[in-house]
Design an enzyme around this catalytic site. Structure first.
Site, short mmCIF file in Angstrom:
data_model
loop_
_atom_site.label_atom_id
_atom_site.label_comp_id
_atom_site.label_asym_id
_atom_site.label_seq_id
_atom_site.Cartn_x
_atom_site.Cartn_y
_atom_site.Cartn_z
N TYR A 159 -37.00 -50.95 -23.39
CA TYR A 159 -37.42 -51.30 -24.75
C TYR A 159 -38.87 -51.75 -24.66
O TYR A 159 -39.18 -52.78 -24.07
CB TYR A 159 -36.51 -52.42 -25.25
CG TYR A 159 -36.72 -52.88 -26.66
CD1 TYR A 159 -36.80 -51.97 -27.72
CD2 TYR A 159 -36.78 -54.24 -26.96
CE1 TYR A 159 -36.95 -52.41 -29.02
CE2 TYR A 159 -36.93 -54.68 -28.26
CZ TYR A 159 -37.02 -53.77 -29.29
OH TYR A 159 -37.16 -54.21 -30.58
N TYR A 179 -25.30 -55.94 -31.13
CA TYR A 179 -26.02 -56.67 -30.09
C TYR A 179 -26.49 -58.03 -30.59
O TYR A 179 -26.25 -59.07 -29.98
CB TYR A 179 -27.23 -55.85 -29.61
CG TYR A 179 -28.09 -56.61 -28.61
CD1 TYR A 179 -27.79 -56.59 -27.26
CD2 TYR A 179 -29.17 -57.39 -29.04
CE1 TYR A 179 -28.54 -57.31 -26.35
CE2 TYR A 179 -29.92 -58.12 -28.14
CZ TYR A 179 -29.61 -58.08 -26.80
OH TYR A 179 -30.35 -58.81 -25.91
N HIS A 180 -27.17 -58.02 -31.73
CA HIS A 180 -27.75 -59.27 -32.23
C HIS A 180 -26.70 -60.21 -32.80
O HIS A 180 -26.95 -61.41 -32.94
CB HIS A 180 -28.84 -58.97 -33.25
CG HIS A 180 -30.00 -58.22 -32.66
ND1 HIS A 180 -30.16 -56.86 -32.84
CD2 HIS A 180 -31.01 -58.62 -31.86
CE1 HIS A 180 -31.24 -56.48 -32.18
NE2 HIS A 180 -31.77 -57.51 -31.57
N LYS A 201 -39.78 -72.08 -39.72
CA LYS A 201 -40.10 -70.91 -38.89
C LYS A 201 -41.32 -70.23 -39.51
O LYS A 201 -41.17 -69.40 -40.41
CB LYS A 201 -38.91 -69.95 -38.81
CG LYS A 201 -37.77 -70.49 -37.95
CD LYS A 201 -36.76 -69.41 -37.59
CE LYS A 201 -37.31 -68.37 -36.68
NZ LYS A 201 -37.67 -68.86 -35.34
N ASP A 220 -41.06 -64.32 -37.31
CA ASP A 220 -39.98 -64.38 -36.34
C ASP A 220 -38.67 -64.72 -37.06
O ASP A 220 -38.53 -65.80 -37.62
CB ASP A 220 -40.29 -65.43 -35.27
CG ASP A 220 -39.10 -65.72 -34.37
OD1 ASP A 220 -38.30 -64.79 -34.14
OD2 ASP A 220 -38.98 -66.86 -33.91
N HIS A 237 -35.60 -64.66 -35.53
CA HIS A 237 -34.55 -65.13 -34.62
C HIS A 237 -34.31 -66.61 -34.88
O HIS A 237 -35.00 -67.47 -34.33
CB HIS A 237 -34.96 -64.89 -33.16
CG HIS A 237 -34.89 -63.46 -32.76
ND1 HIS A 237 -35.93 -62.59 -32.93
CD2 HIS A 237 -33.88 -62.73 -32.20
CE1 HIS A 237 -35.58 -61.39 -32.48
NE2 HIS A 237 -34.34 -61.45 -32.04
#
Length: 681
Positions: free
Chosen positions: A24, A178-179, A548, A552, A554
């Site tokens: 990646y 995945y996340h 945040k 981003d 996450h």
């Protein structure tokens, strides 16, 4: 039991073809990323997996205020057709299998890719690859959504219908669990949420009327999945077998797919990054290998494509050498071992069958709950799923901090020899030159200056008009925008005008109080200190603003801080992701908070944190202490503290209760009081 269709154990079969091997990759600029792609292909990589930077993922041009400090950090910036040309210069796209991790702007990036391929002379019907295009999980995990769920699913549906008609070898959606695991999902939740997402998308395609009923098999056959593989080898391997079993049933019973090939569970994988540690990071290599085995040893549930993280991802951006190491792990397993010579090693295992059945049954029950809520979109909009993920993640963190779950080098076996891999921590990761952002900005300005402005206006006008008509597929208008030279931000803001923007529920408020109770006895001490400090400074409760800044998305870490701080007696103010430094500073001043906590995992801290400090000074609120958490190299942490940041937390500070305790002491120092807690992570 040996595969009944395969040879006996004494006569190994001809080797299977290896899975697609990818890293990646992408950073800084399209030209630099192109050079990186070429090097990786020369080393034996067999496909490309493109990482886009956050402005590209969230539909902003590089000169937007929210893009500051984020350009080229976590991926390649693609702001217009010229960038896409540079990204794939000299790489024949008709012969390349390209995965693009892109969601909210998936249609836009595929349009740019198609135009470049056509300029190379490619037949788009021969293009192979994948657009992730799974917007639903973005509301639950990575946060790169733009529009409300309804219009977003329309974009997903339009792209799928277009590729079925025009690009039959392209995987138009890569349902990505995945996340979800990174956000806290258990294996059961990961299966259930991913399959429920696939059902929601397939139903949307079917009801849109864009694909004739007799061609729905092509849609089902082109859906792929992208999963996470953690370190619990047996459970993860059984998870993949359960995934395959349930998907086959859904495809056969819900969509009437008779062809077994079209019911096959086709998936790629990146093994777990959440479990990679800053402490003793060399241990991450064996974690990565074990996690990879979980998705390769079982032939009946083997991944079609694999990309591995690098050992130092908890420290910062991996260097090319680190990515090469991860590629070589795959190559050794595929070419040196005999893994690909035999049938499935686990067929007939009672242990594996029992665990697979247990996971499948749990996932079916979870899917039934989602169906009762009306499906994935209503379950997302209600905040139900986000709250479930925040709660399960909080429980996991509490188990680690209490020692119930052991992590080598973190909460056990902590004694270690100095590692030569990190002897110079500042050179153990790749650093993006800040000057690269200025170069991207200059290139964007030049691009705008030399394009046909009338053509741009006409293309954007058509896009807005088509977006206002729900029965029109938006891919043709998007292709016209790409050809006219429209920028990424212009495309997304034209759609924002029609669809609006969206802020997803944070899930924090819906998590039951006391979920952190298993974290250990230190929580009671921190709670007592927080109450005592509030009384000493004349406040009802300590108020913590969490923000945040930048793009981003996450939010897993900051959500866990919010939950634990609340359980420690704080009043927590958290408005979610994607805020400007000015918005955060203004909220801190208006709410009269006692501390500001900033969370940045994208590498944008060097730009964004000083800007928050400057904004606080302008508002006469410089006395409010600021703490920062994220993947922050040691030298950057020293710079931030020198500029006035009260404390910097990195993945090495795994103890959330200890972090909250240190925040209490930061507040005490800001008010001239002696610290009362000296807690270590």
């Amino acid at each position: 039991m040996i595969d009944p269709n395969g040879p006996g154990i004494d006569a190994p079969a001809p080797r299977d073809k290896p899975w697609l091997m990818r890293t990646y990759a992408g950073h800084s600029s399209a030209r630099e990323s192109n050079a990186l792609f070429r090097r990786n292909l020369a080393k034996g990589q067999t496909g490309l997996s493109v990482a886009f930077d956050l402005p590209t993922q969230t539909g902003y041009d590089a000169d937007h205020v929210l893009a500051r400090g984020e350009v080229g950090r976590v991926g390649v910036p693609v702001g217009h057709l010229g960038d896409m040309r540079a990204l794939f210069d000299g790489i024949p796209l008709e012969r390349m299998n390209t995965s693009m991790t892109i969601n909210a702007t998936a249609m836009w990036l595929l349009a740019l890719y198609q135009v470049v391929a056509e300029e190379q002379g490619a037949d788009i019907a021969r293009l192979t690859g994948t657009t992730q295009n799974d917007i639903i999980k973005e509301y639950l995990s990575r946060g790169t959504y733009i529009f409300p769920p309804g219009p977003s699913v329309r974009l997903t549906t339009d792209l799928i219908a277009y590729t079925v008609a025009r690009m039959p070898k392209w995987n138009p959606i890569n349902v990505c669990s995945y996340h979800l695991q990174e956000a806290g999902a258990t294996p059961v939740q990961e299966i259930a949420y991913a399959l429920s997402t696939a059902v929601a998308v397939l139903d949307a395609v079917r009801y849109s009327g864009q694909v004739p009923p007799e061609r729905m098999g092509e849609v089902v056959g082109r859906i792929s999945f992208f999963v996470n593989a953690g370190v619990r080898f047996v459970e993860e391997m059984c998870k993949m077998r359960a995934f395959a079993r349930l998907w086959d049933t859904i495809a056969r019973e819900r969509y009437g797919i008779a062809d077994p090939a079209r019911r096959r569970f086709r998936y790629g994988v990146q093994v777990n990054s959440l479990g990679l540690t800053e402490a003793q990071p060399e241990n991450n290599v064996q974690r990565i290998v074990l996690e990879m085995l979980a998705v390769t040893l079982s032939r009946q549930a083997r991944a079609r494509a694999i990309q591995l993280p690098a050992w130092n991802e908890a420290l910062g951006l991996p260097r090319p050498w680190d990515q090469q190491w991860s590629l070589r792990i795959q190559q050794v397993l595929a070419y040196e071992s005999d893994l690909l010579e035999y049938g499935d090693l686990f067929d007939g295992s009672g242990v594996v069958e029992a665990k697979t059945a247990e996971l499948a049954a749990g996932a079916e029950a979870e899917m039934a709950e989602i169906a009762e809520l009306g499906g994935m979109v209503p379950a997302v909009e209600s905040g139900y799923l986000k709250a479930r993920l925040v709660a399960t993640h909080a429980a996991r963190r509490a188990r680690i901090e209490s020692g119930q779950d052991q992590v080598v080098g973190v909460n056990c076996f902590q004694a270690t020899e100095p590692s030569p891999l990190t002897a110079d921590a500042d050179t153990a990761v790749h650093t993006v030159d800040p000057a690269s952002e200025l170069a991207v900005l200059a290139d964007l300005a030049e691009w705008r200056q030399h394009r046909d402005q009338a053509a741009v206006r006409a293309a954007l006008g058509r896009l807005r008009a088509d977006a206002a008509r729900p029965d029109v597929n938006l891919m043709d208008a998007t292709l016209a925008c790409a050809q006219a030279g429209v920028s990424t931000g212009e495309w997304s803001f034209a759609l924002r005008e029609v669809f609006g923007e969206y802020r997803a529920p944070t899930g924090v408020g819906a998590v039951p109080a006391g979920v952190s109770g298993a974290a250990g006895p230190n929580l009671a001490a921190v709670r007592a200190a927080a109450h005592a400090t509030a009384a000493e400074i004349g406040a009802g409760r300590l108020r913590l603003l969490l923000g945040k800044p930048g793009l981003d998305g996450h939010s897993n870490g900051v959500e866990q801080i919010a939950v634990r701080a609340r359980d420690a007696g704080f009043e927590v103010i958290y408005a979610g992701i994607r805020l400007t430094p000015g918005q955060i500073a203004a909220a801190a001043a208006a709410e009269d908070v006692h501390c500001v906590g900033l969370s940045i995992l994208s590498g944008g801290h060097a730009e964004l944190v000083p800007e928050v400090l400057r904004r606080l000074r302008r508002l006469k609120a410089a006395d409010i202490p600021v703490v920062v958490g994220g993947i922050i190299p040691a030298s950057d942490a020293r710079d931030l503290r020198a500029q006035g940041v009260a404390a910097v937390f990195t993945p090495a500070d795994f103890g959330i209760t200890a972090i909250i305790g240190r925040i209490v002491d930061v507040i005490r120092r800001a008010h001239g009081l002696e610290p009362v807690l000296t807690m270590e992570g």
